[in-house]
Design a protein around this motif. Structure first.
Motif, mmCIF file in Angstrom:
data_model
loop_
_atom_site.group_PDB
_atom_site.id
_atom_site.type_symbol
_atom_site.label_atom_id
_atom_site.label_comp_id
_atom_site.label_asym_id
_atom_site.label_seq_id
_atom_site.Cartn_x
_atom_site.Cartn_y
_atom_site.Cartn_z
ATOM 1 N N GLU A 1 17.530 -47.929 37.095
ATOM 2 C CA GLU A 1 17.393 -46.917 38.368
ATOM 3 C C GLU A 1 16.102 -47.342 39.104
ATOM 4 O OE1 GLU A 1 16.826 -42.919 37.460
ATOM 5 O OE2 GLU A 1 18.666 -42.687 36.020
ATOM 6 N N ALA A 2 15.924 -48.694 39.032
ATOM 7 C CA ALA A 2 14.739 -49.259 39.969
ATOM 8 C C ALA A 2 15.329 -50.526 40.417
ATOM 9 C CB ALA A 2 13.511 -49.381 39.408
ATOM 10 N N ASP B 1 22.015 -53.871 52.860
ATOM 11 C CA ASP B 1 22.441 -53.645 51.439
ATOM 12 C C ASP B 1 21.521 -52.722 50.681
ATOM 13 O OD1 ASP B 1 23.998 -55.916 52.213
ATOM 14 O OD2 ASP B 1 22.753 -57.231 51.071
ATOM 15 N N ILE B 2 20.401 -52.525 50.968
ATOM 16 C CA ILE B 2 19.406 -51.383 50.598
ATOM 17 C C ILE B 2 20.069 -50.163 50.684
ATOM 18 C CG2 ILE B 2 17.161 -50.198 50.856
ATOM 19 C CD1 ILE B 2 15.953 -52.949 51.487
ATOM 20 N N GLY B 3 20.465 -49.805 51.773
ATOM 21 C CA GLY B 3 21.191 -48.528 51.976
ATOM 22 C C GLY B 3 22.571 -48.345 51.357
ATOM 23 N N ALA B 4 23.225 -49.511 51.433
ATOM 24 C CA ALA B 4 24.451 -49.468 50.608
ATOM 25 C C ALA B 4 24.435 -49.272 49.061
ATOM 26 C CB ALA B 4 25.340 -50.715 50.901
ATOM 27 N N ALA C 1 15.591 -45.286 49.216
ATOM 28 C CA ALA C 1 15.985 -46.545 49.773
ATOM 29 C C ALA C 1 15.002 -47.200 50.560
ATOM 30 C CB ALA C 1 17.273 -46.124 50.652
ATOM 31 N N GLY C 2 14.525 -48.215 50.119
ATOM 32 C CA GLY C 2 13.285 -49.107 50.757
ATOM 33 C C GLY C 2 11.836 -48.021 50.854
ATOM 34 N N SER C 3 11.787 -47.336 49.808
ATOM 35 C CA SER C 3 10.736 -46.645 49.457
ATOM 36 C C SER C 3 10.210 -46.718 48.322
ATOM 37 C CB SER C 3 10.683 -45.025 49.947
ATOM 38 O OG SER C 3 11.338 -45.022 51.210
ATOM 39 N N VAL C 4 8.654 -46.572 47.733
ATOM 40 C CA VAL C 4 8.318 -47.045 46.505
ATOM 41 C C VAL C 4 7.877 -45.792 45.944
ATOM 42 C CG1 VAL C 4 6.451 -48.021 45.175
ATOM 43 C CG2 VAL C 4 7.550 -49.237 47.178
ATOM 44 N N ASP C 5 8.289 -45.762 44.539
ATOM 45 C CA ASP C 5 7.949 -44.360 43.714
ATOM 46 C C ASP C 5 6.990 -44.927 42.746
ATOM 47 O OD1 ASP C 5 7.740 -42.012 42.317
ATOM 48 O OD2 ASP C 5 9.613 -42.626 41.082
ATOM 49 N N SER D 1 5.471 -43.365 40.496
ATOM 50 C CA SER D 1 5.641 -42.839 39.064
ATOM 51 C C SER D 1 6.708 -42.987 38.272
ATOM 52 C CB SER D 1 5.381 -41.287 39.601
ATOM 53 O OG SER D 1 6.845 -40.928 40.048
ATOM 54 N N GLN D 2 7.561 -43.934 39.186
ATOM 55 C CA GLN D 2 8.923 -44.353 38.508
ATOM 56 C C GLN D 2 9.660 -43.408 37.790
ATOM 57 O OE1 GLN D 2 7.208 -47.630 36.164
ATOM 58 N NE2 GLN D 2 6.908 -49.203 37.777
ATOM 59 N N THR D 3 9.808 -42.314 38.354
ATOM 60 C CA THR D 3 10.648 -41.164 37.858
ATOM 61 C C THR D 3 11.726 -41.039 38.654
ATOM 62 O OG1 THR D 3 9.501 -39.548 39.023
ATOM 63 C CG2 THR D 3 8.639 -40.051 36.906
ATOM 64 N N ILE D 4 11.850 -41.456 39.866
ATOM 65 C CA ILE D 4 13.201 -41.349 40.923
ATOM 66 C C ILE D 4 13.652 -42.709 41.131
ATOM 67 C CG2 ILE D 4 13.823 -40.799 43.229
ATOM 68 C CD1 ILE D 4 12.407 -38.349 41.757
ATOM 69 N N ALA D 5 15.044 -42.470 41.144
ATOM 70 C CA ALA D 5 15.797 -44.169 41.491
ATOM 71 C C ALA D 5 15.328 -44.612 42.908
ATOM 72 C CB ALA D 5 17.346 -43.539 41.383
ATOM 73 N N THR D 6 15.156 -45.822 42.865
ATOM 74 C CA THR D 6 14.859 -46.586 44.056
ATOM 75 C C THR D 6 15.679 -47.945 44.248
ATOM 76 O OG1 THR D 6 13.081 -47.725 42.644
ATOM 77 C CG2 THR D 6 12.288 -45.859 43.786
ATOM 78 N N VAL D 7 15.603 -48.204 45.549
ATOM 79 C CA VAL D 7 16.282 -49.642 45.680
ATOM 80 C C VAL D 7 15.235 -50.361 46.850
ATOM 81 C CG1 VAL D 7 18.233 -50.710 46.713
ATOM 82 C CG2 VAL D 7 18.596 -48.680 45.688
ATOM 83 N N ASN D 8 14.753 -51.444 46.487
ATOM 84 C CA ASN D 8 13.674 -52.062 47.150
ATOM 85 C C ASN D 8 13.888 -53.826 47.048
ATOM 86 O OD1 ASN D 8 11.900 -49.776 48.069
ATOM 87 N ND2 ASN D 8 11.891 -49.486 46.082
ATOM 88 N N ILE D 9 12.894 -54.474 47.637
ATOM 89 C CA ILE D 9 12.787 -55.865 47.381
ATOM 90 C C ILE D 9 11.382 -55.876 46.698
ATOM 91 C CG2 ILE D 9 14.228 -56.503 49.363
ATOM 92 C CD1 ILE D 9 11.436 -57.483 50.587
ATOM 93 N N ASP D 10 11.246 -57.246 46.204
ATOM 94 C CA ASP D 10 9.711 -57.421 45.886
ATOM 95 C C ASP D 10 8.976 -57.565 46.912
ATOM 96 O OD1 ASP D 10 7.513 -58.272 44.531
ATOM 97 O OD2 ASP D 10 8.698 -59.419 43.059
#
Length: 352
Positions: free
Chosen positions: A335-336, A314-317, A163-167, A169-178
């Motif tokens: 998942e991204a 919203d990112i957390g939710a 949540a609010g963190s960048v992966d 490798s794009q192998t882990i689900a993430t929630v962010n903004i641009d």
């Protein structure tokens, strides 16, 4: 004699309250097997209605609180999720955690909250601890996903959402903004106001969001406007109020100092503004400052901060909702997840 009997009765009640009620106690009082109690607790429908009612009445009377891990032995789930955050005292992470908690409560999940102090070894230790507690999933917040951290998450037996963190490798689900686009828009606003010397003040550039997105957006916005990039206008150490004060002292002392500042966090922005005010400058008349966060602090300082508004709650939710889907093996389109952002216009930047 009556007095003695009364005292004994009161003492017995107090002792009963302090004793831990077990599944065995419930089974004995309800005159059923422990397996039957376990099925009732875990919502198994293979129990007669009359028996279920009797067990539930005993559970209520004894105030039995089933242990989450114990429930998991029967259901294969503990209905518990781990939440790891870098700094529990930080306004940003507190707001993110609130979003996680509200959705977790909605879907009847318990939360184990842990503070990592943004330290890799502690993050790895906490991950192991969470898995040892048999959590069903983990929401992770980290300023920097290191290689060791990445490997540990890749081998996790339960779903993990950043949540609010960048992966990268794009192998882990993430929630962010641009983050790139948001920073680009913020810098462009200062350029549109006529500034050609813009200070860039942020936390460590080793953090992906700072180094790969915010800084690159800063450089791209300047290049697109035909402005040169002056490395002396870039200050990146830690994202704190004191760092904001220090950045002001350093950058304002340049022969050709900035007339506007992009701050990577609200604390940095407030430090910059207070440094400027201490030096007799007015904001936004003499210098303009835009921040990247929009926490509660943005509205508490004077002048109030114009800021890139991160949808923190919203990112957390959304991260928690995404985790519930992954834990329950529900279909997930993406998942991204990228949430919308906006610039909250207040008083630290001149309005056209």
């Amino acid at each position: 004699m009556r007095k003695l009997s009364y005292d004994k009765a009161i003492k017995g009640k107090r002792e009963a309250r302090t004793m831990t009620v077990t599944i065995y106690d419930v089974a004995r009082e309800a005159n059923v097997s422990m397996a039957t109690v376990s099925r009732v607790v875990n919502g198994n429908q293979n129990v007669k209605p009359a028996t279920r009612k009797k067990v539930l009445e005993v559970i209520e009377r004894l105030e039995y609180r089933p242990n989450a891990v114990a429930r998991g032995l029967a259901s294969k789930k503990t209905t518990t999720v781990g939440v790891i955050i870098p700094d529990i005292a930080n306004n940003v992470y507190a707001e993110l955690a609130r979003g996680v908690e509200d959705i977790a409560t909605m879907y009847r999940y318990n939360i184990i909250l842990a503070n990592s102090d943004q330290h890799e070894d502690k993050e790895l230790q906490l991950l192991d601890t969470m898995l040892g507690k048999q959590v069903d999933g983990i929401v992770m917040m980290s300023d920097e996903v290191t290689e060791k951290m990445q490997q540990s998450m890749d081998h996790s037996p339960v779903p993990i959402v950043l949540a609010g963190s960048v992966d990268e490798s794009q192998t882990i689900a993430t929630v962010n903004i641009d983050y790139f686009q948001a920073a680009y828009e913020a810098i462009s606003l200062l350029i549109q106001n006529g500034h050609t010397r813009i200070g860039f003040v942020t936390g460590p550039l080793t953090y992906t969001i700072n180094g790969k997105f915010k800084l690159e957006a800063y450089k791209k916005a300047l290049q697109d406007a035909g402005l040169s990039i002056d490395e002396s206008l870039i200050a990146a150490e830690e994202s704190s109020y004191d760092m904001g004060l220090e950045a002001w002292e350093t950058l304002s002392a340049l022969e050709n100092p900035p007339t506007a500042y992009f701050a990577g966090s609200d604390e940095l922005a407030i430090g910059l503004i207070h440094g400027a005010q201490d030096a007799g400058k007015n904001v936004p008349e003499d210098i303009e400052v835009i921040s990247f966060e929009n926490s509660k602090l943005a509205r508490m300082v004077r002048p109030q901060l114009t800021s890139v508004a991160l949808p923190l709650y919203d990112i957390g939710a959304v991260a928690m909702r995404l985790l519930t889907k992954l834990m329950n093996k529900e279909p997930v389109e993406d998942e991204a997840v990228i949430l919308p952002h906006r610039i909250e216009h207040r008083q630290s930047v001149k309005s056209k």
